[in-house]
Design a protein around this motif. Structure first.
Motif, PDB file in Angstrom:
ATOM      1  N   ASP A   1      37.405  77.472  56.950  1.00  0.00           N
ATOM      2  CA  ASP A   1      36.252  76.658  56.583  1.00  0.00           C
ATOM      3  C   ASP A   1      36.648  75.186  56.607  1.00  0.00           C
ATOM      4  O   ASP A   1      37.480  74.744  55.809  1.00  0.00           O
ATOM      5  CB  ASP A   1      35.738  77.013  55.179  1.00  0.00           C
ATOM      6  CG  ASP A   1      35.138  78.405  55.129  1.00  0.00           C
ATOM      7  OD1 ASP A   1      34.453  78.780  56.092  1.00  0.00           O
ATOM      8  OD2 ASP A   1      35.366  79.105  54.125  1.00  0.00           O
ATOM      9  N   ASP A   2      36.080  74.446  57.576  1.00  0.00           N
ATOM     10  CA  ASP A   2      36.180  72.986  57.590  1.00  0.00           C
ATOM     11  C   ASP A   2      37.614  72.460  57.627  1.00  0.00           C
ATOM     12  O   ASP A   2      37.923  71.442  57.003  1.00  0.00           O
ATOM     13  CB  ASP A   2      35.454  72.394  56.368  1.00  0.00           C
ATOM     14  CG  ASP A   2      33.981  72.779  56.354  1.00  0.00           C
ATOM     15  OD1 ASP A   2      33.400  72.849  57.446  1.00  0.00           O
ATOM     16  OD2 ASP A   2      33.444  73.018  55.267  1.00  0.00           O
ATOM     17  N   PHE A   3      38.494  73.112  58.353  1.00  0.00           N
ATOM     18  CA  PHE A   3      39.836  72.584  58.545  1.00  0.00           C
ATOM     19  C   PHE A   3      39.764  71.410  59.512  1.00  0.00           C
ATOM     20  O   PHE A   3      39.034  71.459  60.501  1.00  0.00           O
ATOM     21  CB  PHE A   3      40.757  73.672  59.101  1.00  0.00           C
ATOM     22  CG  PHE A   3      42.150  73.193  59.381  1.00  0.00           C
ATOM     23  CD1 PHE A   3      43.057  72.990  58.353  1.00  0.00           C
ATOM     24  CD2 PHE A   3      42.556  72.942  60.678  1.00  0.00           C
ATOM     25  CE1 PHE A   3      44.349  72.542  58.617  1.00  0.00           C
ATOM     26  CE2 PHE A   3      43.840  72.506  60.953  1.00  0.00           C
ATOM     27  CZ  PHE A   3      44.733  72.304  59.921  1.00  0.00           C
ATOM     28  N   THR A   4      40.513  70.355  59.231  1.00  0.00           N
ATOM     29  CA  THR A   4      40.457  69.161  60.065  1.00  0.00           C
ATOM     30  C   THR A   4      41.863  68.734  60.475  1.00  0.00           C
ATOM     31  O   THR A   4      42.868  69.116  59.852  1.00  0.00           O
ATOM     32  CB  THR A   4      39.787  67.985  59.320  1.00  0.00           C
ATOM     33  OG1 THR A   4      40.581  67.648  58.173  1.00  0.00           O
ATOM     34  CG2 THR A   4      38.375  68.360  58.878  1.00  0.00           C
ATOM     35  N   TRP A   5      41.925  67.899  61.523  1.00  0.00           N
ATOM     36  CA  TRP A   5      43.194  67.365  61.989  1.00  0.00           C
ATOM     37  C   TRP A   5      43.843  66.498  60.912  1.00  0.00           C
ATOM     38  O   TRP A   5      45.067  66.490  60.756  1.00  0.00           O
ATOM     39  CB  TRP A   5      42.960  66.575  63.272  1.00  0.00           C
ATOM     40  CG  TRP A   5      44.110  65.743  63.745  1.00  0.00           C
ATOM     41  CD1 TRP A   5      44.093  64.416  64.038  1.00  0.00           C
ATOM     42  CD2 TRP A   5      45.460  66.174  64.001  1.00  0.00           C
ATOM     43  NE1 TRP A   5      45.335  63.991  64.464  1.00  0.00           N
ATOM     44  CE2 TRP A   5      46.199  65.047  64.441  1.00  0.00           C
ATOM     45  CE3 TRP A   5      46.106  67.404  63.893  1.00  0.00           C
ATOM     46  CZ2 TRP A   5      47.544  65.115  64.783  1.00  0.00           C
ATOM     47  CZ3 TRP A   5      47.459  67.462  64.218  1.00  0.00           C
ATOM     48  CH2 TRP A   5      48.153  66.335  64.660  1.00  0.00           C
ATOM     49  N   SER A   6      43.042  65.767  60.155  1.00  0.00           N
ATOM     50  CA  SER A   6      43.618  64.922  59.107  1.00  0.00           C
ATOM     51  C   SER A   6      44.325  65.780  58.045  1.00  0.00           C
ATOM     52  O   SER A   6      45.341  65.363  57.480  1.00  0.00           O
ATOM     53  CB  SER A   6      42.529  64.061  58.447  1.00  0.00           C
ATOM     54  OG  SER A   6      41.518  64.869  57.886  1.00  0.00           O
ATOM     55  N   GLU A   7      43.802  66.978  57.790  1.00  0.00           N
ATOM     56  CA  GLU A   7      44.465  67.878  56.850  1.00  0.00           C
ATOM     57  C   GLU A   7      45.821  68.315  57.400  1.00  0.00           C
ATOM     58  O   GLU A   7      46.809  68.422  56.662  1.00  0.00           O
ATOM     59  CB  GLU A   7      43.585  69.099  56.591  1.00  0.00           C
ATOM     60  CG  GLU A   7      44.152  70.065  55.563  1.00  0.00           C
ATOM     61  CD  GLU A   7      43.229  71.241  55.312  1.00  0.00           C
ATOM     62  OE1 GLU A   7      43.728  72.290  54.846  1.00  0.00           O
ATOM     63  OE2 GLU A   7      42.022  71.124  55.584  1.00  0.00           O
ATOM     64  N   SER A   8      45.882  68.554  58.705  1.00  0.00           N
ATOM     65  CA  SER A   8      47.138  68.923  59.340  1.00  0.00           C
ATOM     66  C   SER A   8      48.148  67.785  59.249  1.00  0.00           C
ATOM     67  O   SER A   8      49.335  68.005  58.984  1.00  0.00           O
ATOM     68  CB  SER A   8      46.892  69.297  60.808  1.00  0.00           C
ATOM     69  OG  SER A   8      48.101  69.608  61.476  1.00  0.00           O
ATOM     70  N   ILE A   9      47.698  66.556  59.473  1.00  0.00           N
ATOM     71  CA  ILE A   9      48.579  65.391  59.388  1.00  0.00           C
ATOM     72  C   ILE A   9      49.119  65.231  57.967  1.00  0.00           C
ATOM     73  O   ILE A   9      50.305  64.937  57.757  1.00  0.00           O
ATOM     74  CB  ILE A   9      47.835  64.117  59.836  1.00  0.00           C
ATOM     75  CG1 ILE A   9      47.747  64.071  61.357  1.00  0.00           C
ATOM     76  CG2 ILE A   9      48.535  62.867  59.328  1.00  0.00           C
ATOM     77  CD1 ILE A   9      49.086  63.842  62.042  1.00  0.00           C
ATOM     78  N   ARG A  10      48.256  65.417  56.967  1.00  0.00           N
ATOM     79  CA  ARG A  10      48.713  65.289  55.576  1.00  0.00           C
ATOM     80  C   ARG A  10      49.782  66.335  55.265  1.00  0.00           C
ATOM     81  O   ARG A  10      50.770  66.051  54.578  1.00  0.00           O
ATOM     82  CB  ARG A  10      47.534  65.423  54.616  1.00  0.00           C
ATOM     83  CG  ARG A  10      46.612  64.210  54.605  1.00  0.00           C
ATOM     84  CD  ARG A  10      45.675  64.240  53.408  1.00  0.00           C
ATOM     85  NE  ARG A  10      44.782  65.385  53.443  1.00  0.00           N
ATOM     86  CZ  ARG A  10      43.592  65.375  54.046  1.00  0.00           C
ATOM     87  NH1 ARG A  10      43.176  64.284  54.670  1.00  0.00           N
ATOM     88  NH2 ARG A  10      42.827  66.454  54.023  1.00  0.00           N
ATOM     89  N   TYR A  11      49.587  67.540  55.788  1.00  0.00           N
ATOM     90  CA  TYR A  11      50.572  68.599  55.576  1.00  0.00           C
ATOM     91  C   TYR A  11      51.909  68.214  56.221  1.00  0.00           C
ATOM     92  O   TYR A  11      52.970  68.369  55.619  1.00  0.00           O
ATOM     93  CB  TYR A  11      50.066  69.912  56.167  1.00  0.00           C
ATOM     94  CG  TYR A  11      51.044  71.058  56.021  1.00  0.00           C
ATOM     95  CD1 TYR A  11      51.018  71.887  54.904  1.00  0.00           C
ATOM     96  CD2 TYR A  11      52.008  71.309  56.997  1.00  0.00           C
ATOM     97  CE1 TYR A  11      51.927  72.924  54.757  1.00  0.00           C
ATOM     98  CE2 TYR A  11      52.925  72.341  56.864  1.00  0.00           C
ATOM     99  CZ  TYR A  11      52.880  73.147  55.753  1.00  0.00           C
ATOM    100  OH  TYR A  11      53.786  74.178  55.608  1.00  0.00           O
ATOM    101  N   LYS A  12      51.855  67.714  57.442  1.00  0.00           N
ATOM    102  CA  LYS A  12      53.075  67.309  58.144  1.00  0.00           C
ATOM    103  C   LYS A  12      53.809  66.214  57.372  1.00  0.00           C
ATOM    104  O   LYS A  12      55.036  66.268  57.204  1.00  0.00           O
ATOM    105  CB  LYS A  12      52.724  66.807  59.550  1.00  0.00           C
ATOM    106  CG  LYS A  12      52.269  67.892  60.522  1.00  0.00           C
ATOM    107  CD  LYS A  12      51.801  67.249  61.822  1.00  0.00           C
ATOM    108  CE  LYS A  12      51.516  68.282  62.897  1.00  0.00           C
ATOM    109  NZ  LYS A  12      50.478  69.259  62.513  1.00  0.00           N
TER     110      LYS A  12
END
Length: 225
Positions: free
Chosen positions: A82-93
């Motif tokens: 639900d509503d996963f975004t590239w910015s969320e991936s960057i924050r995780y990295k």
């Protein structure tokens, strides 16, 4: 009728999830999502039961091709996101791969990203994805190396005028790690509603720089076997 079966062309990645087909034409970089009725027509044609006008049109376009035996459809039972975004991936990295790359490493990462952005405008995604698949087995990257390369790419991306998202980042990370003798494969997954596609890098089947629940939850695209 040895050719009564159909298969997707080599440049078409697909997944059959919840009764619906999602295709990625890696020559034009376009996604197509078919509803349940259209998907059933295509599955019937692929498995040699009936050839619908839709299947005939895709054959004329080259998306579907005749096969000598029934191909195996890439079926997915992933739960979805639900509503996963590239910015969320960057924050995780940034959170899980904290490091302090040198200015030289950031510059090198920027040059690699710029090269990938250029290639994506000039070369088909099919060619880039095909070249991104290295050996079936590779040494895992050292954590310090992975941290530096990911952080260098994140910092370099802030200064580039071209768009850098998950696909550009994954292809660049693959190239940066290859310089350390690590062979990775770029994977692409989708969620159907609302539609989202996400790319990431894997080594020996393990995602790098991604939350595990993301890669488990997305429907992975595959070429026909």
């Amino acid at each position: 009728m040895a050719d009564r079966f159909l298969r997707f062309a080599s440049w078409v990645f697909h997944v059959f999830a919840d009764g619906e087909l999602v295709l990625l034409d890696a020559r034009s970089n376009e996604f197509v999502l078919f509803d349940r009725d259209a998907s059933r027509e295509l599955v019937d044609a692929i498995e040699g039961r009936a050839l619908s006008p839709l299947a005939e049109r895709l054959c004329d376009e080259g998306t579907l091709q005749h096969a000598l035996s029934m191909p195996r459809l890439n079926r997915s039972h992933a739960p979805g996101l639900d509503d996963f975004t590239w910015s969320e991936s960057i924050r995780y990295k940034a959170r899980h791969h904290a490091s302090s790359p040198s200015a030289r490493e950031v510059l090198a990462a920027g040059l690699t990203l710029a090269k990938i952005c250029f290639l994506l405008k000039c070369v088909s995604l099919f060619r880039l994805l095909k070249s991104s698949h290295g050996k079936a087995f590779s040494e895992d990257p050292a954590k310090a190396t992975l941290d530096r390369e990911i952080c260098a790419l994140i910092r370099a991306a802030r200064w580039l005028p071209c768009k850098v998202a998950c696909l550009e980042f994954s292809l660049a990370l693959r190239e940066r790690l290859a310089r350390h003798g690590v062979n990775g494969a770029v994977e692409i997954g989708v969620q159907k509603y609302s539609f989202m596609a996400h790319a990431w890098l894997e080594v020996n089947g393990q995602p790098l720089g991604e939350p595990e629940h993301v890669v488990r939850s997305l429907h992975r695209l595959r070429r026909s076997e």
